[in-house]
Design a protein around this motif. Structure first.
Motif: not given
Length: 267
Positions: A119-139
């Protein structure tokens, strides 16, 4: 420090997830609360957070299922059109009864692995594209103290296997996402029990814990302060790490030696 950022925290209606929400909100972060069974507590926390002059919403979803992950991510992004900047994977099922691996049912094994790893991997996978587009994220992933050592944990075989698998995933994801301004780290809380999960350090300092090397029990604020630090914009050089917040206490070795055991911090 985090005004304008939005954090999604799984399993955050109470316990360490709740304390993390309060610490991030104190820095101006908008909060998405996730819960499964604790609706009353989630609604109360939402009201408390809005009283801190931040936006907040409570969303019910089961992150141990693919459908639940998609529902949570979709509703979170609908509520925060600018995206999710911080993802705290705190939720994770746990069976309190001490049990040998052979005595688990197939359904229990599947639920524990899905809730603590897949579930952790799937949620990361789902939200990572948005973080990449903004070029900022904290997981931030939640493990347990000394998880990186992958030692034996009798009677906790499935839970420990899922969390130690998450250690490797954390380190790999950190390397892959670093070029996009995204950090990925793991918190390894120690033996923080019951109401202590929501306590401040000041409250915990007035208590005595003879088993703790520092003399007091751990508090939710101990973990929350590390989370806030890792989410700081200037903490971009800190990634791929497991930060144990144990007060020097080793819960696994202590349990093996004394046959004592308590629930993991995020249970």
């Amino acid at each position: 420090m985090l005004r304008g950022r939005t954090a999604l925290i799984t399993g955050s209606a109470k316990g360490l997830g709740k304390r993390a929400a309060l610490e991030l909100a104190a820095e101006g972060c908008d909060i998405i609360i996730n819960y499964l069974h604790s609706e009353v507590e989630a609604q109360e926390l939402q009201q408390q957070l809005t009283g801190m002059n931040v936006r907040a919403i409570a969303i019910r979803a089961d992150i141990s299922t693919a459908d639940g992950v998609e529902e949570l991510a979709a509703r979170a992004e609908e509520w925060s059109p600018s995206g999710i900047d911080i993802l705290i994977n705190n939720a994770g099922p746990f069976i309190r009864e001490r049990r040998l691996f052979v005595d688990y049912s197939a359904e229990e094994i599947t639920r524990l692995v899905n809730g603590n790893l897949l579930g952790v991997m799937l949620l990361d996978h789902r939200l990572l594209p948005g973080m990449r587009a903004r070029r900022w994220g904290r997981i931030i992933h939640f493990g347990f103290g000394h998880a990186a050592e992958a030692r034996a944990w009798p009677h906790r075989a499935v839970y420990a296997a899922a969390k130690t698998g998450l250690v490797s995933f954390t380190k790999t994801l950190a390397v892959e996402e670093a070029p996009y301004g995204i950090t990925v780290n793991m918190i390894g809380p120690g033996d923080i029990r019951g109401d202590h999960k929501e306590m401040s350090i000041e409250q915990a300092a007035s208590l005595i814990d003879p088993e703790s090397p520092v003399g007091r029990p751990g508090a939710g604020e101990d973990v929350g302060r590390v989370i806030v630090f890792l989410c700081h914009p200037r903490s971009d050089f800190i990634t791929g790490n497991l930060v144990s917040v144990t007060g020097g206490f080793d819960p696994i070795r202590n349990n093996i030696m004394t046959k004592k055991e308590s629930c993991p911090p995020e249970a």
